[in-house]
Design a protein around this motif. Structure first.
Motif, mmCIF file in Angstrom:
data_model
loop_
_atom_site.group_PDB
_atom_site.id
_atom_site.type_symbol
_atom_site.label_atom_id
_atom_site.label_comp_id
_atom_site.label_asym_id
_atom_site.label_seq_id
_atom_site.Cartn_x
_atom_site.Cartn_y
_atom_site.Cartn_z
ATOM 1 N N TYR A 47 0.823 -1.212 0.000
ATOM 2 C CA TYR A 47 0.000 0.000 0.000
ATOM 3 C C TYR A 47 0.856 1.261 0.000
ATOM 4 O O TYR A 47 1.831 1.375 0.733
ATOM 5 N N ASN A 48 0.505 2.207 -0.849
ATOM 6 C CA ASN A 48 1.104 3.533 -0.846
ATOM 7 C C ASN A 48 0.041 4.565 -0.503
ATOM 8 O O ASN A 48 -1.146 4.355 -0.726
ATOM 9 N N ALA A 49 0.476 5.682 -0.005
ATOM 10 C CA ALA A 49 -0.438 6.764 0.330
ATOM 11 C C ALA A 49 -1.115 7.298 -0.928
ATOM 12 O O ALA A 49 -0.677 7.038 -2.046
ATOM 13 N N PRO A 50 -2.193 8.065 -0.788
ATOM 14 C CA PRO A 50 -2.796 8.708 -1.952
ATOM 15 C C PRO A 50 -1.766 9.521 -2.727
ATOM 16 O O PRO A 50 -0.795 10.027 -2.168
ATOM 17 N N PHE A 51 -1.999 9.668 -4.022
ATOM 18 C CA PHE A 51 -1.015 10.313 -4.888
ATOM 19 C C PHE A 51 -0.773 11.769 -4.519
ATOM 20 O O PHE A 51 0.325 12.282 -4.693
ATOM 21 N N THR A 52 -1.790 12.461 -4.058
ATOM 22 C CA THR A 52 -1.635 13.846 -3.615
ATOM 23 C C THR A 52 -2.459 14.027 -2.338
ATOM 24 O O THR A 52 -3.109 13.089 -1.863
ATOM 25 N N GLU A 53 -2.454 15.227 -1.811
ATOM 26 C CA GLU A 53 -3.258 15.533 -0.634
ATOM 27 C C GLU A 53 -4.591 16.155 -1.006
ATOM 28 O O GLU A 53 -5.351 16.584 -0.126
ATOM 29 N N GLN A 54 -4.910 16.212 -2.303
ATOM 30 C CA GLN A 54 -6.162 16.819 -2.734
ATOM 31 C C GLN A 54 -7.362 15.975 -2.334
ATOM 32 O O GLN A 54 -7.359 14.752 -2.494
ATOM 33 N N MET A 55 -8.395 16.615 -1.840
ATOM 34 C CA MET A 55 -9.623 15.928 -1.472
ATOM 35 C C MET A 55 -10.574 15.956 -2.667
ATOM 36 O O MET A 55 -11.126 16.995 -3.022
ATOM 37 N N LEU A 56 -10.763 14.813 -3.303
ATOM 38 C CA LEU A 56 -11.690 14.699 -4.417
ATOM 39 C C LEU A 56 -12.939 13.924 -4.038
ATOM 40 O O LEU A 56 -13.832 13.769 -4.866
ATOM 41 N N ALA A 57 -13.007 13.423 -2.806
ATOM 42 C CA ALA A 57 -14.111 12.542 -2.431
ATOM 43 C C ALA A 57 -14.716 12.945 -1.101
ATOM 44 O O ALA A 57 -14.002 13.248 -0.144
ATOM 45 N N GLY A 58 -16.033 12.967 -1.051
ATOM 46 C CA GLY A 58 -16.746 12.950 0.207
ATOM 47 C C GLY A 58 -17.258 11.544 0.450
ATOM 48 O O GLY A 58 -17.244 11.031 1.553
ATOM 49 N N HIS A 59 -17.728 10.901 -0.630
ATOM 50 C CA HIS A 59 -18.117 9.496 -0.579
ATOM 51 C C HIS A 59 -17.054 8.638 -1.258
ATOM 52 O O HIS A 59 -16.523 7.717 -0.660
ATOM 53 N N THR A 60 -16.754 8.932 -2.538
ATOM 54 C CA THR A 60 -15.839 8.066 -3.267
ATOM 55 C C THR A 60 -15.330 8.758 -4.516
ATOM 56 O O THR A 60 -15.918 9.726 -4.989
ATOM 57 N N THR A 61 -14.205 8.267 -5.022
ATOM 58 C CA THR A 61 -13.729 8.581 -6.361
ATOM 59 C C THR A 61 -13.752 7.291 -7.169
ATOM 60 O O THR A 61 -14.118 6.225 -6.650
ATOM 61 N N SER A 62 -13.329 7.361 -8.434
ATOM 62 C CA SER A 62 -13.248 6.155 -9.255
ATOM 63 C C SER A 62 -12.088 6.309 -10.226
ATOM 64 O O SER A 62 -12.102 7.204 -11.075
ATOM 65 N N PRO A 63 -11.036 5.460 -10.121
ATOM 66 C CA PRO A 63 -9.841 5.633 -10.946
ATOM 67 C C PRO A 63 -9.882 4.842 -12.244
ATOM 68 O O PRO A 63 -10.417 3.738 -12.317
ATOM 69 N N THR A 64 -9.289 5.428 -13.277
ATOM 70 C CA THR A 64 -8.915 4.713 -14.487
ATOM 71 C C THR A 64 -7.562 5.270 -14.900
ATOM 72 O O THR A 64 -6.990 6.113 -14.201
#
Length: 656
Positions: A613-630
């Motif tokens: 596991y690595n930390a999130p890529f940045t400290e930006q908050m993009l989610a209150g519930h969820t994001t979805s990566p591609t």
């Protein structure tokens, strides 16, 4: 959408817990990326739906004083939080608005009241916002103690809406307060074995605060038809003369998608309301596209008839026009017509779930995406290159009708208040080996299905098939319903990722199983059909043996990777994608977090795959519930970049 417990906020873990190895990995990851940036249409000549992020609280008014109606919209969620100004630069009743200008932070539960001459009144719970155009919410003036109203409710209201109006025609401004009560409804996992919701409904009440010599007095809940007004949550009360007979009628919204008309059969000075009726016209009930609607009464087109401007859950705003006609004692309104704006940021609803794929086989990377409303769209890349221009999302259809997955009154573990949500999350692959890209999806139901692409049309969704052998198909223990033979039912709102994991030429599936473990469902070909084997928990986590429903790492004995330990409404919600992020020849795992987190593949054999596991890529908050990566490679340099679908329905690109 209600303010759920924050079940998908973050995979960010304290380095004190994870140790220096995690710190080193996080630093190495951060050094290779910059910041997420919001993706634009890059088509200044185009238009799109007007929209903010998740939840639209509209304030229709002539904000710039040029004589036409503009829109302010407050958006209280992440990451598009703010109060936005949409300018009407054409002066038309149905203009193409200018792109939004952020005026400041969102104003929670803000309401606007248009009554009589002069400036409209802008309110928040318990206060009027004085000199609103200049000061916005910086100069609140107290009106009445909130706790005097909320003390009678079982729980603090989610919707607390204050409107100012001369209720009884005596020349001063009274206050209507709309508040909901969730104490009967509860929240989570309250179905019996046949799918009946055993808790109560949502309640939505309207209170009158009467102005007597400048002091407000609580006169209690309004009645209609001899009983308390009680709509299905989120009452959004609006008093106006909708039928043109000289007195003020009441229209309320609700948590779902309808509006209720309470005709005043008394007088202007002594209102008496008939039992409520849902607004309808010759086409049937008037319904918004989503739910959590916020109607506001105003004569938008200045034709003498009071209309409704209605905010929807996905950030859009619609005009419901009062035609001035009456039918069977009800004013006739048109169906919602959603406003447009000059194309700015690419957006598809809310909680958007993109997959990057060359859908139209023209050599560039398009997007196929789901969203909270349960739609699936094709978003065409029109230009290619490092800064693509995009077509407006086009809903995918079967037999001429948009594909839309919805919970109905039994499909969401959190109850019938979520009837219009679908939460489609998907992957794209040639599932049946015929050379055409198909779509596999999961949803609010937790059923894994696929949509066959014949090359000329899409076919209706059908279940992904699993050979369960002698065992009954497993399913989450909190489900009131059971899967049919051969069906795959997992936790809700988690991505089914199609990939030929064992490289045998047949698609497999990797996703969370019914208990939240990441599992490999091996595929085999039976005739023209792909059939899966039961899931195997071959994936393990270093620094992340298990993640709680709050996305915290549990200290656990080494074992299979569990990406959510929550139950019922806290389960699932995981969005995943696989990519060889570090170009070392194996597949790494991208997982939703406060933006996106990387699980690096550090060891693999046929029986065991270990991710670190690595930390999130940045400290930006993009989610209150969820994001979805591609993942994408828009600049064509052979190095993968990340595209994240945001809570707000926008798309966020992370270059390297």
């Amino acid at each position: 959408m209600p303010s759920y417990p924050q079940t998908a906020l973050s995979l960010l873990v304290s380095c004190l817990l994870l140790g220096t190895g995690c710190q080193k990995q996080a630093t190495e990851t951060a050094d290779t990326v910059s910041e997420f940036t919001r993706v634009n249409y890059n088509r200044p000549e185009a238009s799109s739906y007007l929209g903010v992020g998740l939840w639209a609280w509209p304030l229709p008014l002539d904000y710039d004083g040029d004589g036409d109606m503009d829109l302010l919209v407050s958006c209280p969620d992440k990451p598009f939080n703010g109060l936005y100004f949409f300018e009407n630069s054409s002066g038309e009743a149905f203009p193409i608005f200018e792109p939004p200008v952020r005026l400041g932070d969102a104003i929670p539960k803000v309401q606007i009241s248009h009554y009589g001459p002069g400036e409209p009144k802008v309110t928040i719970p318990g206060a009027e916002l004085k000199d609103f155009r200049r000061a916005l919410d910086s100069e609140p003036q107290a009106l009445f103690p909130i706790e005097e109203l909320t003390k009678d409710l079982g729980k603090s209201p989610r919707f607390n809406q204050w409107k100012m109006v001369d209720y009884e025609g005596d020349g001063d401004l009274d206050i209507l307060v709309g508040m909901d009560d969730w104490s009967d409804y509860g929240w989570d996992n309250a179905y019996d074995s046949t799918g009946n919701w055993v808790n109560g409904p949502l309640h939505g009440y309207v209170y009158l605060l009467e102005n007597k010599d400048g002091q407000y007095h609580n006169r209690g809940r309004l009645q209609a038809g001899g009983k308390e007004i009680d709509v299905y949550g989120a009452p959004s009360p609006n008093l106006a003369d909708y039928d043109g007979d000289g007195d003020l009628d009441l229209i309320c919204g609700e948590f779902l998608d309808r509006m209720t008309y309470f005709e005043n059969v008394g007088s202007r000075e002594q209102p008496v309301y008939k039992e409520g009726r849902f607004l309808e016209n010759g086409e049937g009930l008037i319904k918004m596209d989503l739910e959590m609607i916020i109607p506001v009464a105003i004569d938008w087109d200045q034709d003498g008839h009071v209309d409704l401007i209605v905010g929807d859950e996905d950030g859009r705003v619609a005009w419901v026009r009062n035609t001035g006609e009456m039918q069977d004692g009800m004013p006739q309104f048109t169906a919602p017509r959603y406003f447009r704006q000059r194309a700015d940021h690419l957006k598809f609803g809310a909680l958007v779930t993109p997959v990057s794929v060359d859908w139209d086989s023209d050599g560039d990377e398009d997007l196929i995406a789901g969203n909270s409303a349960g739609y699936i769209a094709f978003i065409e890349n029109l230009s290619g290159g490092p800064k693509p221009s995009w077509a407006e999302p086009k809903l995918l259809e079967v037999d001429g009708q948009p594909i839309r997955i919805q919970a109905g009154d039994r499909g969401s573990i959190q109850g019938p208040a979520e009837a219009k949500w679908g939460y489609t999350t998907l992957t794209v692959a040639d599932w049946d080996g015929d050379g055409h890209q198909d779509i596999l999806f999961n949803s609010i139901w937790g059923k894994v299905e696929w949509i066959r692409n014949t090359g000329t049309e899409l076919q209706a969704p059908q279940p992904v098939r699993v050979d369960w052998g002698d065992q009954a198909p497993p399913y989450p223990s909190w489900n009131w319903w059971k899967p049919a033979e051969g069906e795959l039912v997992s936790q809700w709102r988690t991505t089914p990722y199609a990939i030929d994991w064992d490289k045998d030429g047949v698609m497999d599936l990797v996703m969370l199983d019914h208990e939240g473990y990441l599992a490999w469902y091996q595929g085999s070909r039976k005739g023209k059909e792909t059939v899966l084997q039961p899931g195997k928990r071959i994936f393990y986590g270093e620094n992340a043996s298990a993640l709680t429903s709050k996305n915290e790492v549990e200290e656990a004995a080494p074992g299979p990777l569990r990406l959510n330990t929550g139950i019922a409404g806290r389960s699932g919600r995981r969005k995943i994608s696989f990519v060889d992020w570090d170009n070392d020849g194996d597949m790494d795992l991208l997982v939703n977090s406060l933006n996106v987190s990387l699980f690096e593949n550090i060891s693999q054999n046929p029986e065991k795959v270990v991710f670190r596991y690595n930390a999130p890529f940045t400290e930006q908050m993009l989610a209150g519930h969820t994001t979805s990566p591609t993942f994408v490679d828009w600049n064509g340099d052979g190095v993968w970049e990340i595209l994240a679908g945001g809570e707000d329905g926008h798309f966020y690109h992370l270059p390297r």
